[in-house]
Scaffold this motif. Structure first.
Motif, PDB file in Angstrom:
ATOM      1  N   ALA A 134       0.843  -1.206   0.000  1.00  0.00           N
ATOM      2  CA  ALA A 134       0.000   0.000   0.000  1.00  0.00           C
ATOM      3  C   ALA A 134       0.871   1.246   0.000  1.00  0.00           C
ATOM      4  N   PRO A 135       1.604   1.492  -1.095  1.00  0.00           N
ATOM      5  CA  PRO A 135       2.525   2.647  -1.119  1.00  0.00           C
ATOM      6  C   PRO A 135       1.789   3.978  -1.179  1.00  0.00           C
ATOM      7  N   LEU A 136       2.392   4.967  -0.553  1.00  0.00           N
ATOM      8  CA  LEU A 136       1.860   6.327  -0.567  1.00  0.00           C
ATOM      9  C   LEU A 136       2.740   7.155  -1.504  1.00  0.00           C
ATOM     10  N   VAL A 137       2.123   7.777  -2.498  1.00  0.00           N
ATOM     11  CA  VAL A 137       2.864   8.535  -3.518  1.00  0.00           C
ATOM     12  C   VAL A 137       2.546  10.019  -3.374  1.00  0.00           C
ATOM     13  N   LYS A 138       3.591  10.828  -3.257  1.00  0.00           N
ATOM     14  CA  LYS A 138       3.390  12.281  -3.154  1.00  0.00           C
ATOM     15  C   LYS A 138       3.219  12.865  -4.548  1.00  0.00           C
ATOM     16  N   VAL A 139       2.128  13.593  -4.746  1.00  0.00           N
ATOM     17  CA  VAL A 139       1.856  14.236  -6.029  1.00  0.00           C
ATOM     18  C   VAL A 139       2.380  15.671  -6.005  1.00  0.00           C
ATOM     19  N   GLU A 140       2.046  16.364  -4.966  1.00  0.00           N
ATOM     20  CA  GLU A 140       2.524  17.738  -4.742  1.00  0.00           C
ATOM     21  C   GLU A 140       2.407  18.004  -3.253  1.00  0.00           C
ATOM     22  N   ASN A 141       2.857  19.149  -2.809  1.00  0.00           N
ATOM     23  CA  ASN A 141       2.758  19.474  -1.386  1.00  0.00           C
ATOM     24  C   ASN A 141       1.303  19.388  -0.932  1.00  0.00           C
ATOM     25  N   GLY A 142       1.071  18.549   0.058  1.00  0.00           N
ATOM     26  CA  GLY A 142      -0.274  18.438   0.615  1.00  0.00           C
ATOM     27  C   GLY A 142      -1.183  17.466  -0.094  1.00  0.00           C
ATOM     28  N   MET A 143      -0.757  16.840  -1.210  1.00  0.00           N
ATOM     29  CA  MET A 143      -1.609  15.916  -1.953  1.00  0.00           C
ATOM     30  C   MET A 143      -0.866  14.596  -2.168  1.00  0.00           C
ATOM     31  N   PHE A 144      -1.514  13.491  -1.776  1.00  0.00           N
ATOM     32  CA  PHE A 144      -0.889  12.179  -1.855  1.00  0.00           C
ATOM     33  C   PHE A 144      -1.877  11.159  -2.418  1.00  0.00           C
ATOM     34  N   MET A 145      -1.334  10.124  -3.056  1.00  0.00           N
ATOM     35  CA  MET A 145      -2.148   9.018  -3.567  1.00  0.00           C
ATOM     36  C   MET A 145      -1.803   7.767  -2.770  1.00  0.00           C
ATOM     37  N   LEU A 146      -2.805   7.114  -2.216  1.00  0.00           N
ATOM     38  CA  LEU A 146      -2.607   5.831  -1.552  1.00  0.00           C
ATOM     39  C   LEU A 146      -2.946   4.737  -2.567  1.00  0.00           C
ATOM     40  N   GLU A 147      -1.925   4.085  -3.106  1.00  0.00           N
ATOM     41  CA  GLU A 147      -2.105   3.111  -4.180  1.00  0.00           C
ATOM     42  C   GLU A 147      -2.407   1.727  -3.603  1.00  0.00           C
ATOM     43  N   LEU A 148      -3.620   1.256  -3.857  1.00  0.00           N
ATOM     44  CA  LEU A 148      -4.070  -0.022  -3.302  1.00  0.00           C
ATOM     45  C   LEU A 148      -4.316  -1.056  -4.399  1.00  0.00           C
ATOM     46  N   PHE A 149      -3.585  -0.927  -5.508  1.00  0.00           N
ATOM     47  CA  PHE A 149      -3.887  -1.783  -6.664  1.00  0.00           C
ATOM     48  C   PHE A 149      -2.706  -2.653  -7.090  1.00  0.00           C
ATOM     49  N   HIS A 150      -1.817  -2.952  -6.182  1.00  0.00           N
ATOM     50  CA  HIS A 150      -0.619  -3.715  -6.549  1.00  0.00           C
ATOM     51  C   HIS A 150      -0.745  -5.204  -6.233  1.00  0.00           C
ATOM     52  N   GLY A 151      -1.964  -5.649  -5.921  1.00  0.00           N
ATOM     53  CA  GLY A 151      -2.183  -7.048  -5.583  1.00  0.00           C
ATOM     54  C   GLY A 151      -2.487  -7.920  -6.787  1.00  0.00           C
ATOM     55  N   PRO A 152      -2.851  -9.175  -6.550  1.00  0.00           N
ATOM     56  CA  PRO A 152      -3.018 -10.156  -7.625  1.00  0.00           C
ATOM     57  C   PRO A 152      -4.123  -9.842  -8.635  1.00  0.00           C
ATOM     58  N   THR A 153      -5.113  -9.002  -8.270  1.00  0.00           N
ATOM     59  CA  THR A 153      -6.176  -8.672  -9.234  1.00  0.00           C
ATOM     60  C   THR A 153      -6.232  -7.178  -9.542  1.00  0.00           C
ATOM     61  N   CYS A 154      -5.224  -6.431  -9.088  1.00  0.00           N
ATOM     62  CA  CYS A 154      -5.059  -5.004  -9.445  1.00  0.00           C
ATOM     63  C   CYS A 154      -6.171  -4.100  -8.921  1.00  0.00           C
ATOM     64  N   ALA A 155      -6.743  -4.450  -7.774  1.00  0.00           N
ATOM     65  CA  ALA A 155      -7.780  -3.610  -7.164  1.00  0.00           C
ATOM     66  C   ALA A 155      -7.631  -3.650  -5.643  1.00  0.00           C
ATOM     67  N   PHE A 156      -8.190  -2.650  -4.975  1.00  0.00           N
ATOM     68  CA  PHE A 156      -8.017  -2.528  -3.528  1.00  0.00           C
ATOM     69  C   PHE A 156      -8.630  -3.687  -2.756  1.00  0.00           C
ATOM     70  N   LYS A 157      -9.551  -4.408  -3.383  1.00  0.00           N
ATOM     71  CA  LYS A 157     -10.181  -5.539  -2.690  1.00  0.00           C
ATOM     72  C   LYS A 157      -9.151  -6.604  -2.308  1.00  0.00           C
ATOM     73  N   ASP A 158      -8.020  -6.638  -3.018  1.00  0.00           N
ATOM     74  CA  ASP A 158      -6.965  -7.603  -2.700  1.00  0.00           C
ATOM     75  C   ASP A 158      -6.405  -7.392  -1.297  1.00  0.00           C
ATOM     76  N   MET A 159      -6.449  -6.154  -0.806  1.00  0.00           N
ATOM     77  CA  MET A 159      -5.894  -5.862   0.510  1.00  0.00           C
ATOM     78  C   MET A 159      -6.570  -6.704   1.593  1.00  0.00           C
ATOM     79  N   ALA A 160      -7.851  -7.022   1.401  1.00  0.00           N
ATOM     80  CA  ALA A 160      -8.583  -7.837   2.370  1.00  0.00           C
ATOM     81  C   ALA A 160      -8.780  -9.272   1.896  1.00  0.00           C
ATOM     82  N   LEU A 161      -9.012  -9.446   0.599  1.00  0.00           N
ATOM     83  CA  LEU A 161      -9.416 -10.774   0.122  1.00  0.00           C
ATOM     84  C   LEU A 161      -8.257 -11.744  -0.053  1.00  0.00           C
ATOM     85  N   THR A 162      -7.026 -11.274   0.044  1.00  0.00           N
ATOM     86  CA  THR A 162      -5.908 -12.207   0.137  1.00  0.00           C
ATOM     87  C   THR A 162      -5.771 -12.738   1.570  1.00  0.00           C
TER      88      THR A 162
END
Length: 496
Positions: free
Chosen positions: A87-115
């Motif tokens: 679940a990497p956190l990516v800085k876009v600009e000062n004060g704005m960040f993206m929490l990327e939850l799509f790096h699992g086996p099916t490329c969606a945040f549901k993998d965080m729980a369903l694995t």
């Protein structure tokens, strides 16, 4: 830790709540109390890696589970993710960040729980002394189905069946499900929308006749949807981890508040953030972002939930939902944990399609939540402008979230609200929706999903996930369709 039903007096352990999925009275299980995480405990979590942080949070709710065994299961689950951090956190600009939850086996945040859920369910059965075969039923608007099928494939003592709206998911989502491997899986397209799927599956869970017939076949029902607390609990962890990453990278000081914007359909993902806040995580505002199906926006702004409205198929299909199941858990909390009132409101929703909360309750919700919705055109424009400015491609659901987040920031400036960092929750890989993403970034249409993937890759240089590449050559295994009122017959055919 014990769990109670949002609609009655049923009280069960965490293991029982996970195995059972739904309460017997039709309610959802919620913890009897929210375990506190104080600032000194957060400081200790700074040095932990992601599985350790997740195990620390989950064990507060699931204290029957051995903590070391839970940590081992989490490490095994998250080892399936690309990169060193699930679940990497990516800085876009000062004060704005993206929490990327799509790096699992099916490329969606549901993998965080369903694995993780297969372990929680199997171990829960062992703790409860359950020997029956478990049948997991899943209603999906696109991502949950594939993530659950992948998580449970070939799991001992478990069968899983996913139902999706026939014309309500993206081509890539459909292909992911219908090519699913595993001897214990089944997939059925439903004639209707996601709400039809979800209602039909809940009907099976609520039917004493269905449950008795299945029991005679030595089969016990469970759920992998976020109505199951075992699905919800692992999602709480990534809000803690994102906050801790901000502290570790010196973007904030420990104790500073942070806002989160969450693309929202069934209300599970943003509810996990609310639970994190109730536990003591310094969360400011939770921005609930909806697409054209804006039932949640209207509810949070007005205090009236009304699902008797037009249903729209959009480019963000996982949010094409009018009955948001997890909202029941929030209604229970803001009513003062009044199960009778919660039950009455859910019955009104079922019978008339609407219910109202009091002005005081609506004010409680607005104290934590801001709601906004966006049109298809505005989503496309936001995705294009964001990529042009930052070189960051996002999927359509994240595009909805970003558009609403930007409008929230504008309102914050106008109203002179307190400034806080904003974390936008990115819920799927752009490659899961290649045609719509390519159109947003270039204005070009392609009919073939894999051509869309190739062109996005050429444009963005973003790595294409191997699991999506491989889909092109997988045989389609599941082609059956059924009406929503015939799903139980499909279940009986599957279990034999």
């Amino acid at each position: 830790m014990y769990f109670v039903s949002t609609r009655g007096n049923e009280r069960v352990t965490g293991a029982q709540a996970i195995v059972q999925g739904l309460a017997k009275d039709g309610g959802l299980f919620v913890p009897e109390f929210f375990p506190a995480v104080k600032q000194d405990e957060l400081a200790l979590m700074l040095e932990m890696d992601y599985p350790e942080r997740a195990a620390h949070i989950l064990h507060k709710y699931l204290d029957e589970y051995d903590k070391e065994e839970l940590l081992s299961a989490l490490k095994k689950a998250y080892a399936q993710f690309e990169g060193n951090d699930p679940a990497p956190l990516v800085k876009v600009e000062n004060g704005m960040f993206m929490l990327e939850l799509f790096h699992g086996p099916t490329c969606a945040f549901k993998d965080m729980a369903l694995t993780v859920l297969p372990y929680l369910l199997r171990k829960g059965c062992d703790i409860c002394g359950i020997k029956e075969e478990i049948l997991v039923l899943v209603a999906t608007s696109g991502d949950t189905g594939k993530a659950a099928l992948e998580g449970f494939k070939d799991a001992a003592g478990v069968k899983i069946m996913a139902f999706y709206p026939e014309d309500g998911v993206s081509k890539m989502q459909k292909l992911q499900m219908c090519t699913q491997e595993g001897d214990n899986v089944n997939v059925v397209a439903v004639k209707g929308n996601f709400d039809d799927c979800q209602t039909a599956v809940k009907r099976i869970f609520h039917s004493d006749r269905c449950k008795e017939e299945l029991k005679e076949k030595n089969v016990l029902l469970s759920s992998a949807n976020s109505i199951n607390f075992g699905r919800l609990a692992p999602q709480i962890a990534y809000y803690f981890s994102a906050y801790l990453d901000l502290v570790s990278s010196e973007q904030i000081a420990l104790g500073d508040k942070v806002d989160f914007t969450v693309p929202t359909g069934n209300f599970g993902n943003i509810l996990a953030a609310y639970y994190a806040k109730q536990m003591g995580l310094p969360v400011g505002t939770l921005v609930c972002a909806s697409n054209k199906n804006n039932v949640l926006t209207d509810f949070i702004q007005s205090g009236t939930y009304d699902c008797k409205r037009s249903f729209y198929k959009t480019m963000s299909p996982s949010m094409d939902i009018l009955v948001s199941s997890n909202l029941e858990r929030l209604i229970y909390e803001i009513s003062g944990r009044d199960a009778a009132i919660t039950k009455e409101r859910m019955e009104k929703l079922s019978s008339s399609g609407r219910y109202e909360i009091t002005a005081a309750e609506a004010q409680k919700i607005r104290a934590s939540f801001f709601a906004g919705c966006t049109s298809e055109d505005d989503t496309v424009e936001c995705m294009y402008e964001f990529f042009t400015e930052y070189g960051y491609p996002m999927d359509t659901h994240t595009g909805v979230a970003m558009n609403v987040a930007q409008r929230y920031e504008e309102k914050r400036a106008e109203e002179k609200w307190e400034e806080r960092p904003m974390v936008v929750v990115s819920t799927a890989s752009p490659y899961k929706f290649p045609q719509d993403v390519l159109y947003a970034l270039t204005g070009n249409d392609v009919k073939d999903s894999f051509k869309g993937i190739k062109r996005i890759n050429l444009l963005t240089a973003m790595k294409v996930p191997e699991n999506l590449k491989a889909l092109r050559y997988k045989p389609v295994r599941f082609k059956q369709t059924a009406h929503a009122d015939k799903l139980y017959q499909e279940v009986l055919k599957f279990i034999g």
